[in-house]
Write an enzyme that holds these catalytic residues in place. Structure first.
Site, short mmCIF file in Angstrom:
data_model
loop_
_atom_site.label_atom_id
_atom_site.label_comp_id
_atom_site.label_asym_id
_atom_site.label_seq_id
_atom_site.Cartn_x
_atom_site.Cartn_y
_atom_site.Cartn_z
N PHE A 141 0.97 -3.34 4.48
CA PHE A 141 1.59 -4.34 5.06
C PHE A 141 2.52 -4.98 4.58
O PHE A 141 4.05 -4.22 3.38
CB PHE A 141 0.64 -5.72 3.88
N THR A 200 -9.74 -0.62 9.33
CA THR A 200 -10.29 -1.89 9.57
C THR A 200 -9.79 -2.17 11.21
O THR A 200 -9.78 -1.15 12.14
CB THR A 200 -8.62 -2.35 9.48
N CYS A 208 1.06 -1.55 -0.15
CA CYS A 208 -0.05 0.41 0.22
C CYS A 208 0.85 1.53 0.36
O CYS A 208 0.21 2.33 -0.19
CB CYS A 208 -0.42 -0.04 1.43
N LYS A 253 -10.65 6.63 1.19
CA LYS A 253 -10.95 5.66 0.81
C LYS A 253 -12.06 4.88 1.15
O LYS A 253 -12.39 4.25 0.52
CB LYS A 253 -9.99 4.35 0.99
N THR A 263 1.74 -8.15 8.67
CA THR A 263 0.68 -7.06 8.72
C THR A 263 -0.29 -6.85 9.28
O THR A 263 -1.54 -5.61 9.25
CB THR A 263 -0.71 -8.62 8.31
#
Length: 409
Positions: A397, A304, A161, A332, A269
């Protein structure tokens, strides 16, 4: 001003995005809070959401040229061409000019469409012979180079990303050092195919919502957030020294004043606040700015459960008592997560926010998670008349973090 005293000007913008291909119109759509996230692949067992880009390759490629050119390269070439045209830079370059131009592209997954077709055997049941050159992650950069006859460094960065944010920073370094006169910097990603969607669903990081609620499914920093939606597109910025831009009478959208990168070195992650804070501090230090002098942050904001509170903690570590004055949005929620192209698209949005002194809202967080308390930009609160500096963050990540600090031209 960069370390060498060379001011880096942004003189051209180009994009292909879920909200369209014209930067001003895209920015207006974001100001309105228009979401491009829709249901995709109804044949999949689990509902899938994504933000696709409406793109016709015909203006950019002949049918013959399209052979072996994946969508990721098509998007990249179109966006880069539009950025160069916006900057008033004609091409192709002659040999002397071409040696002084560089291309710096972020791409996380390469030609996902080409791989999907290969795995499924293609229309004829055979693997297409140009699968490898279509899939390779450096293909987008190479296609731009061939179209414009760029003979300088042509480089691809694949850092999940953070890919295109790192690419922009590396491009700025090349301009700063005098390695190139013009840098074409950005990213491209085209991964909305069933196989990729299934893989991300297996990671349980994607937003879940019934098809009728797709538009509001991505809710960064909200108490009821459930993840992100994939997006596709490409975005490019033209970088050159402010001195060169002024000499040729080029429009300057903003200055790239500082950049910083770091690695968490903790987990593949799970993000780390300390690592993110290191990148933010490095970018501010290079820009010569105190945190309180930066009025806006285009946050990584993936919505998230794990990522959002950690990002808030990183901002708190750097901004401290000034955090309440930092206006934050995570776009986003509207254009999806473009992975390798996310940093470039969000940098472009940040540049326009600075130029126009208007901020895109952070949508769909009706109730902010107490662990994510930030001064989120709300719909109808876009005005920022005193805005002088802004930061765009990309956290990947693999643990790579990138921050870009822009100042008004």
């Amino acid at each position: 001003m960069s370390r060498s005293g060379v001011a880096i000007a942004i003189t051209g913008l180009g994009l292909v995005s879920p909200h369209g291909n014209e930067p001003g119109a895209v920015f207006e759509a974001l100001l309105r809070g228009d979401s491009a996230i829709r249901p995709v692949f109804p044949e999949l067992a689990k509902p899938a959401l994504a933000a696709s880009a409406a793109f016709d390759p015909a203006p950019w490629f002949s049918k013959l040229q399209l052979a072996g050119v994946d969508r990721v390269s098509q998007l990249a070439l179109a966006a880069a061409e539009m950025a160069l045209n916006d900057a008033g830079i004609d091409g192709p370059f002659d040999e002397q000019q071409g040696e002084r131009v560089g291309i710096y592209v972020g791409c996380g997954m390469g030609g996902a469409g080409a791989l999907e077709t290969a795995y499924r055997g293609g229309a004829s049941g055979r693997v297409p012979p140009l699968t490898i050159p279509a899939f390779m992650p450096n293909a987008p950069a190479s296609h731009i180079a061939m179209r414009r006859k760029v003979l300088g460094p042509v480089l691809t960065y694949s850092v999940a990303c953070a890919s295109s944010a790192i690419a922009i920073a590396e491009a700025a370094k090349a301009v700063e050092s005098g390695e190139v006169d013009i840098a074409i910097a950005g990213g491209s990603e085209a991964l909305i195919v069933p196989g990729v969607m299934l893989a991300w669903q297996a990671m349980q990081t994607l937003a879940s919502a019934p098809p009728q609620a797709a538009a509001t499914a991505v809710r960064p920093f909200a108490a009821d957030r459930s993840g992100f939606a994939l997006g596709e597109g490409a975005a490019f910025l033209i970088l050159e020294s402010a001195e060169r831009a002024a000499a040729r009478g080029a429009r300057r959208y903003a200055r790239l004043a500082g950049w910083g990168s770091s690695c968490d070195a903790t987990h593949l992650t799970k993000p780390d606040a300390a690592g993110q804070a290191r990148a933010l501090r490095a970018a501010l230090r290079m820009a010569g700015l105190a945190p309180a002098q930066v009025g806006y942050c285009n946050a990584h904001g993936t919505a998230t459960r794990i990522g959002d509170p950690i990002e808030r903690e990183a901002l708190a570590q750097v901004w401290g008592d000034a955090l309440g004055d930092l206006r934050v949005s995570a776009t986003k929620a509207l254009h999806g997560h473009l992975l390798g192209a996310a940093g470039a698209l969000e940098a472009l949005i940040t540049v326009l926010a600075l130029q126009r002194r208007q901020l895109p809202p952070s949508m769909h967080a009706d109730e902010i998670d107490p662990a994510c308390q930030l001064n989120l930009v709300r719909a109808g609160e876009s005005a920022a008349p005193a805005l002088e500096a802004a930061v765009s963050s990309s956290f990947a990540f693999g643990g790579t973090n990138a921050a870009l600090v822009f100042r008004r031209a």
